[in-house]
Write a protein that holds these residues in place. Structure first.
Motif, PDB file in Angstrom:
ATOM      1  N   ASP A  71       0.027   3.763  -8.137  1.00 26.20           N
ATOM      2  CA  ASP A  71       0.275   2.410  -7.640  1.00 26.20           C
ATOM      3  C   ASP A  71       1.619   2.471  -6.921  1.00 26.20           C
ATOM      4  O   ASP A  71       2.668   2.557  -7.562  1.00 26.20           O
ATOM      5  N   ILE A  72       1.598   2.460  -5.599  1.00 29.87           N
ATOM      6  CA  ILE A  72       2.849   2.678  -4.868  1.00 29.87           C
ATOM      7  C   ILE A  72       3.750   1.445  -4.881  1.00 29.87           C
ATOM      8  O   ILE A  72       4.938   1.545  -4.599  1.00 29.87           O
ATOM      9  N   LYS A  73       3.204   0.287  -5.229  1.00 25.57           N
ATOM     10  CA  LYS A  73       4.046  -0.915  -5.321  1.00 25.57           C
ATOM     11  C   LYS A  73       4.895  -0.894  -6.584  1.00 25.57           C
ATOM     12  O   LYS A  73       6.061  -1.271  -6.574  1.00 25.57           O
ATOM     13  N   ILE A 209       1.944  17.116  -5.812  1.00 28.53           N
ATOM     14  CA  ILE A 209       2.765  16.016  -6.331  1.00 28.53           C
ATOM     15  C   ILE A 209       3.811  15.586  -5.302  1.00 28.53           C
ATOM     16  O   ILE A 209       4.145  14.406  -5.186  1.00 28.53           O
ATOM     17  N   ASP A 210       4.313  16.553  -4.509  1.00 26.91           N
ATOM     18  CA  ASP A 210       5.268  16.215  -3.445  1.00 26.91           C
ATOM     19  C   ASP A 210       4.582  15.437  -2.324  1.00 26.91           C
ATOM     20  O   ASP A 210       5.163  14.514  -1.741  1.00 26.91           O
ATOM     21  N   ILE A 211       3.345  15.820  -2.022  1.00 31.98           N
ATOM     22  CA  ILE A 211       2.572  15.112  -0.991  1.00 31.98           C
ATOM     23  C   ILE A 211       2.320  13.667  -1.426  1.00 31.98           C
ATOM     24  O   ILE A 211       2.458  12.728  -0.634  1.00 31.98           O
ATOM     25  N   VAL A 212       1.965  13.482  -2.689  1.00 30.12           N
ATOM     26  CA  VAL A 212       1.726  12.126  -3.214  1.00 30.12           C
ATOM     27  C   VAL A 212       2.979  11.271  -3.048  1.00 30.12           C
ATOM     28  O   VAL A 212       2.921  10.138  -2.555  1.00 30.12           O
ATOM     29  N   GLU A 213       4.125  11.817  -3.446  1.00 31.78           N
ATOM     30  CA  GLU A 213       5.374  11.052  -3.374  1.00 31.78           C
ATOM     31  C   GLU A 213       5.785  10.774  -1.930  1.00 31.78           C
ATOM     32  O   GLU A 213       6.266   9.688  -1.611  1.00 31.78           O
ATOM     33  N   PHE A 215       3.817  10.573   0.786  1.00 39.54           N
ATOM     34  CA  PHE A 215       2.931   9.584   1.396  1.00 39.54           C
ATOM     35  C   PHE A 215       3.194   8.188   0.828  1.00 39.54           C
ATOM     36  O   PHE A 215       3.077   7.194   1.548  1.00 39.54           O
ATOM     37  N   ALA A 216       3.548   8.117  -0.440  1.00 40.33           N
ATOM     38  CA  ALA A 216       3.906   6.818  -1.026  1.00 40.33           C
ATOM     39  C   ALA A 216       5.086   6.212  -0.272  1.00 40.33           C
ATOM     40  O   ALA A 216       5.109   5.008   0.020  1.00 40.33           O
ATOM     41  N   LYS A 217       6.048   7.051   0.081  1.00 43.82           N
ATOM     42  CA  LYS A 217       7.222   6.573   0.834  1.00 43.82           C
ATOM     43  C   LYS A 217       6.836   6.190   2.265  1.00 43.82           C
ATOM     44  O   LYS A 217       7.330   5.202   2.810  1.00 43.82           O
ATOM     45  N   ILE A 218       5.963   6.980   2.877  1.00 40.15           N
ATOM     46  CA  ILE A 218       5.506   6.658   4.239  1.00 40.15           C
ATOM     47  C   ILE A 218       4.860   5.277   4.262  1.00 40.15           C
ATOM     48  O   ILE A 218       5.105   4.464   5.157  1.00 40.15           O
ATOM     49  N   PHE A 219       4.034   5.004   3.260  1.00 37.59           N
ATOM     50  CA  PHE A 219       3.304   3.740   3.233  1.00 37.59           C
ATOM     51  C   PHE A 219       4.173   2.560   2.804  1.00 37.59           C
ATOM     52  O   PHE A 219       3.966   1.436   3.247  1.00 37.59           O
ATOM     53  N   GLU A 290      -5.881  -0.913   0.077  1.00 35.37           N
ATOM     54  CA  GLU A 290      -5.171  -2.198   0.135  1.00 35.37           C
ATOM     55  C   GLU A 290      -3.651  -2.042   0.113  1.00 35.37           C
ATOM     56  O   GLU A 290      -2.940  -2.827  -0.512  1.00 35.37           O
ATOM     57  N   ASN A 291      -3.159  -1.006   0.795  1.00 39.38           N
ATOM     58  CA  ASN A 291      -1.713  -0.750   0.863  1.00 39.38           C
ATOM     59  C   ASN A 291      -1.060  -0.672  -0.513  1.00 39.38           C
ATOM     60  O   ASN A 291       0.121  -0.979  -0.668  1.00 39.38           O
ATOM     61  N   ARG A 292      -1.834  -0.245  -1.502  1.00 39.82           N
ATOM     62  CA  ARG A 292      -1.277  -0.203  -2.855  1.00 39.82           C
ATOM     63  C   ARG A 292      -1.675   1.038  -3.651  1.00 39.82           C
ATOM     64  O   ARG A 292      -0.823   1.716  -4.211  1.00 39.82           O
ATOM     65  N   TYR A 293      -2.952   1.324  -3.723  1.00 37.55           N
ATOM     66  CA  TYR A 293      -3.417   2.402  -4.600  1.00 37.55           C
ATOM     67  C   TYR A 293      -3.629   3.685  -3.792  1.00 37.55           C
ATOM     68  O   TYR A 293      -4.492   3.747  -2.919  1.00 37.55           O
ATOM     69  N   LEU A 294      -2.826   4.671  -4.123  1.00 39.09           N
ATOM     70  CA  LEU A 294      -2.840   5.944  -3.399  1.00 39.09           C
ATOM     71  C   LEU A 294      -3.529   7.003  -4.251  1.00 39.09           C
ATOM     72  O   LEU A 294      -3.170   7.203  -5.412  1.00 39.09           O
ATOM     73  N   VAL A 295      -4.523   7.661  -3.677  1.00 31.05           N
ATOM     74  CA  VAL A 295      -5.209   8.722  -4.414  1.00 31.05           C
ATOM     75  C   VAL A 295      -5.116  10.029  -3.631  1.00 31.05           C
ATOM     76  O   VAL A 295      -5.206  10.037  -2.401  1.00 31.05           O
ATOM     77  N   PHE A 296      -4.886  11.103  -4.364  1.00 27.91           N
ATOM     78  CA  PHE A 296      -4.889  12.445  -3.768  1.00 27.91           C
ATOM     79  C   PHE A 296      -5.852  13.308  -4.574  1.00 27.91           C
ATOM     80  O   PHE A 296      -5.820  13.305  -5.807  1.00 27.91           O
TER      81      PHE A 296
END
Length: 326
Positions: A71-73, A209-213, A215-219, A290-296
């Motif tokens: 949850d990137i929010k 894990i670095d990619i997840v973090e 992309f979370a920042k990009i979004f 929905e600009n919130r839930y990021l899955v890798f």
């Protein structure tokens, strides 16, 4: 008697002024407690193990793979499926790296997103570095469709004027190559640099894990990217879901083009015990709901990105349905 009435009126005023606020505070406090308990319960109940197991059986996956849902929010990891600790392993993720090549290019000079290049596909007469994964080629293509369709030939030309040190600095800026050595020009040839920037030949390996973090920042962090770059990435990833490399799976899952997802797929070359096998590939998928839930999702030796894409989109559909039920 008058004195008693006066005292009663004073008490009434005090009661009237204090008690409503008091009750509101109590009610708000109870509401917060209940809400917190509900949210905690929701987070605890977000166990997708059985759902993942079902998908694994459906697709007959016997490969090593991992899933991260964030949850990137709230900046919280909601779910992890990673029995082999792939999240902290350096892996070949393929075309996902192209997103950072785009960010790097926009740093130095204006980019004409309408500029086109011609993709011949996997033409035998074309040097390997220029070959595309799509055998028949994407033909004439511009930047946003090239992101959506992960056109290697387009990006071969796109990255030609990107200084490799700038590209590496971009990766470090987004915390992907943490504390890495200098990957500058003197270490690898220009052809290898180009392949690294378009995600070919395992030259650059990244940790999921670095990619997840990153992309979370990009979004989430709108201040770090120019609005023009952000729009290009979002448009390309939206098109990827609707008509690009994820669209075949989208149709298979009966998901509409209006489903609020953007995504990017990647195909890297499989490697075992330090030896590359160009006949086998790893697949990866990163998507945002929905600009919130990021899955890798990463699947080793998956023959393309279809399996991780199906797992990823299925998870986002499941998360979306959970939200509607709530």
């Amino acid at each position: 008697m008058r004195k008693k009435l006066k005292i009663l009126l004073i008490v009434k005023r005090i009661y009237s002024s204090i008690m409503p606020g008091f009750f509101y505070k109590i009610r708000a406090f109870v509401f917060i407690l209940l809400s917190s308990s509900f949210l905690i319960a929701q987070e605890k109940s977000l166990n997708l193990d059985s759902f993942i197991d079902e998908k694994v059986k459906e697709q007959n996956i016997t490969n090593v793979f991992c899933v991260y849902l964030k949850d990137i929010k709230s900046d919280k990891i909601l779910y992890v499926y990673d029995k082999n600790n792939l999240g902290n392993s350096e892996l070949s993720l393929g075309s996902i790296i192209k997103i950072f090549s785009i960010i790097a290019k926009f740093k130095n000079h204006p980019v004409d997103i309408a500029e086109t290049h011609f993709c011949n596909g996997y033409d035998e007469n074309t040097p390997y570095v220029v070959k595309c994964w799509l055998r028949e080629g994407h033909k004439k293509i511009s930047l946003i469709p090239a992101i959506a369709n992960s056109c290697n030939t387009y990006f071969y030309y796109f990255v030609q004027d990107i200084d490799f040190n700038l590209f590496i600095e971009t990766l470090k800026e987004w915390k992907i190559l943490k504390g890495s050595e200098n990957w500058g020009k003197k270490f690898i040839s220009r052809e290898e640099q180009i392949m690294a920037m378009i995600g070919k030949m395992n030259i650059l390996k990244l940790k999921p894990i670095d990619i997840v973090e990153s992309f979370a920042k990009i979004f989430m962090d709108k201040k770090r990217l120019q609005s023009e770059v952000r729009d290009v990435l979002f448009d390309g990833m939206r098109l990827c879901y609707q008509q690009g490399t994820a669209s075949k799976v989208r149709k298979k899952l009966f998901l509409s083009t209006d489903f609020p997802v953007i995504c990017k797929t990647g195909t890297g070359i499989f490697e075992e015990n330090g030896k590359i096998d160009i006949k086998k590939t790893n697949g990866s998928f990163i998507g945002l709901l929905e600009n919130r839930y990021l899955v890798f999702v990463f699947v080793e030796n998956s023959t393309g990105a279809e399996k991780p894409t199906e797992i990823g989109l299925s998870i986002l559909r499941e998360v979306n349905s959970m939200g509607k039920e709530d």
